[in-house]
Design an enzyme around this catalytic site. Structure first.
Site, PDB file in Angstrom:
ATOM      1  N   GLY A  62     -23.240 -22.162   3.582  1.00  6.04           N
ATOM      2  CA  GLY A  62     -23.311 -22.163   4.826  1.00  6.04           C
ATOM      3  C   GLY A  62     -24.533 -22.690   5.318  1.00  6.04           C
ATOM      4  O   GLY A  62     -24.704 -23.166   6.510  1.00  6.04           O
ATOM      5  N   ARG A 111     -20.141 -18.316  14.614  1.00  9.52           N
ATOM      6  CA  ARG A 111     -18.922 -18.670  14.803  1.00  9.52           C
ATOM      7  C   ARG A 111     -18.746 -20.315  14.777  1.00  9.52           C
ATOM      8  O   ARG A 111     -18.488 -21.094  15.673  1.00  9.52           O
ATOM      9  CB  ARG A 111     -18.155 -18.240  16.320  1.00  9.52           C
ATOM     10  CG  ARG A 111     -19.209 -18.616  17.344  1.00  9.52           C
ATOM     11  CD  ARG A 111     -18.224 -18.108  18.694  1.00  9.52           C
ATOM     12  NE  ARG A 111     -19.279 -18.264  19.976  1.00  9.52           N
ATOM     13  CZ  ARG A 111     -19.399 -17.329  20.583  1.00  9.52           C
ATOM     14  NH1 ARG A 111     -19.795 -16.139  20.109  1.00  9.52           N
ATOM     15  NH2 ARG A 111     -20.284 -17.753  21.684  1.00  9.52           N
ATOM     16  N   ASN A 171     -12.843 -21.012   0.029  1.00  4.34           N
ATOM     17  CA  ASN A 171     -13.281 -20.377   1.199  1.00  4.34           C
ATOM     18  C   ASN A 171     -11.933 -20.031   1.826  1.00  4.34           C
ATOM     19  O   ASN A 171     -11.535 -20.940   2.747  1.00  4.34           O
ATOM     20  CB  ASN A 171     -14.235 -20.887   2.117  1.00  4.34           C
ATOM     21  CG  ASN A 171     -14.892 -20.021   3.082  1.00  4.34           C
ATOM     22  OD1 ASN A 171     -14.294 -18.910   3.343  1.00  4.34           O
ATOM     23  ND2 ASN A 171     -15.710 -20.241   3.631  1.00  4.34           N
ATOM     24  N   SER A 174     -13.562 -17.107   6.042  1.00  4.68           N
ATOM     25  CA  SER A 174     -14.414 -17.131   7.075  1.00  4.68           C
ATOM     26  C   SER A 174     -13.648 -16.830   8.318  1.00  4.68           C
ATOM     27  O   SER A 174     -12.277 -17.093   8.610  1.00  4.68           O
ATOM     28  CB  SER A 174     -14.567 -18.994   7.439  1.00  4.68           C
ATOM     29  OG  SER A 174     -15.075 -19.220   8.759  1.00  4.68           O
ATOM     30  N   SER A 318     -28.593 -14.852   5.039  1.00  5.69           N
ATOM     31  CA  SER A 318     -29.325 -14.634   6.199  1.00  5.69           C
ATOM     32  C   SER A 318     -30.636 -13.768   5.734  1.00  5.69           C
ATOM     33  O   SER A 318     -31.799 -13.895   6.554  1.00  5.69           O
ATOM     34  CB  SER A 318     -28.535 -13.387   6.909  1.00  5.69           C
ATOM     35  OG  SER A 318     -27.198 -13.813   7.333  1.00  5.69           O
TER      36      SER A 318
END
EC number: 1.3.5.2
Length: 340
Positions: A62, A111, A171, A174, A318
Site C-alpha cells: 500500500g 479509501r 488481497n 480491502s 501507518s
C-alpha cells in the site's frame, strides 16, 4: 531528523506528502544514500515460507503500490518489502480527497481504491531494482471487474508476477473495492483458493520453482469466521496468512477530525483488533501456516506483542508514516529481546 521531515511533510495534504516521500525515498535508494542516513537495525535473520528474511520486520503493501522505491525502502532496514496492491490494468482509484491523517490517534483513513499503474508497469520497476532480498507482490482485482469474475483478475496477476516475486499476496480484504471482502467467505473463498492453487502448481512446473502464496484478510471478522478462513487456507495449500488489513470500525476516533470519513482505518486504533485475529488464527492453524501480522504497530513493543500472539513476521505502514525508519529498529530490537 525524521521528526523535522515529518513536520514539513504534514503541512502538505496527505496524498501530496505520500507522493513526495515516495519520490525522496526512491531517489535516496537510487543514489545509495538511505542506508547511510539511517541507522540500520540489528541482524535478526529468520526463515519463513522457505524464504530467508534479513529480519522479521517488513514494509506492508500500500505504501509503494507501483514498486517505485523498492531499493529505497530496503536500504532503510526493512527485512522484506511488499509492493502493490497491483491490478491487471491501470486504474485511477477513488476520487480525491481519499487519504486522511488522524494524528491525535496515530491513525490514517484511506479509501484509495487500488490506484495503480497496472501490473506491467510494476514489473518494469521490479526489473529495474537492484534489491536481492525478499520481495512480496500484492495482487488484486480491477474496480470494474465483477466480483463473480474476480478470479480471472487474480490469475492474470499471478501469471505475470510469478517469476518476479519471492512471495505473492492475494488481497481479498480491502474495504475500498466494492464486494471484494465477500471473497473471504464460503464458496467464493474456496473457488478462489482452488483456482490459485491449481494455477500455482502449473506455474511451478513451468518455471521450476514454487512461489509461496499468502492471503491477506480483514480484522472485521468474528472468531467463527476467522476459524473458517483458517481451515480453508490449510485445505487449499496456501503458504501464509497476513492479518490484517484496515478496519471499517471507528472505535476511538469517531469524534476526531476526519474520523467519520469513509474508508479503511489503520494505525494505533486497529492494534487490539488485529492482534486478536492473530491469536485466533494461531490457535486454529496450530503452526501449520505462518502468520504475518500487520495492523497498529506504532511502537517496537507492538511488534513483539504480535510475535507473542503467534506471528512469524510483522509489517508496518501507518506507524512508519508517523515514526519513520526508527520504528524499524525499535521493532527489530523488541523482537530480539523476547525470551526464547
Amino acid at each position: 531528523m525524521y521528526t523535522l521531515a515529518r513536520q514539513l511533510l504534514f503541512k502538505l495534504s496527505p496524498e501530496t506528502s505520500h507522493d513526495l516521500s515516495l519520490d525522496l525515498i526512491g531517489a535516496g535508494g537510487r543514489l545509495g544514500l538511505n542506508g547511510m542516513l539511517c541507522k540500520q537495525p540489528a541482524s535478526l535473520p529468520v526463515s519463513v515460507m522457505g524464504l530467508n528474511f534479513a529480519n522479521p520486520v517488513g514494509l506492508a503493501a500500500g505504501l509503494d503500490k507501483n514498486g517505485a522505491a523498492i531499493d529505497g525502502f530496503a536500504q532503510l532496514g526493512f527485512g522484506f518489502v511488499e509492493i502493490g496492491t497491483v491490478t491487471p490494468r491501470p486504474q485511477p482509484g477513488n476520487p480525491k480527497p481519499r487519504l486522511f491523517r488522524l494524528p491525535e490517534a496515530t491513525a490514517i483513513i484511506n479509501r484509495m481504491g487500488f490506484n495503480n499503474l497496472g501490473v506491467d508497469h510494476l514489473l518494469g520497476r521490479v526489473r529495474a531494482s537492484r534489491y536481492k532480498g525478499v520481495l512480496g507482490i500484492n495482487i488484486g482485482k480491477n474496480f470494474d471487474t465483477p466480483v463473480e469474475r474476480a478470479v480471472d483478475d487474480y490469475l492474470i496477476c499471478l501469471d505475470k508476477v510469478y517469476t518476479a516475486a519471492s512471495y505473492i499476496t492475494v488481497n481479498v480484504s480491502s474495504p475500498n473495492t466494492p464486494g471484494l471482502r465477500s471473497l473471504q467467505f464460503g464458496d467464493s473463498l474456496k473457488q478462489l483458493l482452488d483456482a490459485l492453487a491449481e494455477r500455482r502448481e502449473q506455474l511451478a512446473g513451468a518455471h521450476g520453482k514454487r512461489v509461496p502464496l499468502a492471503i491477506k484478510i480483514a480484522p472485521d471478522m468474528s472468531d467463527e469466521e476467522t476459524a473458517l478462513v483458517a481451515a480453508a487456507l490449510m485445505e487449499s495449500g496456501m503458504d501464509a496468512v497476513i492479518a490484517t488489513n484496515t478496519t471499517l470500525g471507528r472505535e476511538g476516533v469517531e469524534a476526531l477530525p476526519y474520523g467519520g470519513e469513509a474508508g479503511g482505518l489503520s494505525g494505533a486504533p486497529v492494534l487490539e483488533k488485529s492482534t486478536h485475529i492473530v491469536k485466533v488464527l494461531a490457535g486454529e492453524l496450530g503452526g501449520k501456516l505462518p502468520i504475518i501480522a500487520a495492523g497498529g504497530i506504532t511502537e517496537g513493543r507492538h511488534a513483539a506483542e504480535k510475535i507473542a500472539a503467534g506471528a512469524s513476521l510483522v509489517q508496518i505502514y501507518s506507524g512508519f508514516i508517523y515514526k519513520g525508519p526508527a520504528l524499524i529498529r525499535e521493532a527489530v530490537d523488541a523482537i530480539a529481546a523476547m525470551p526464547r
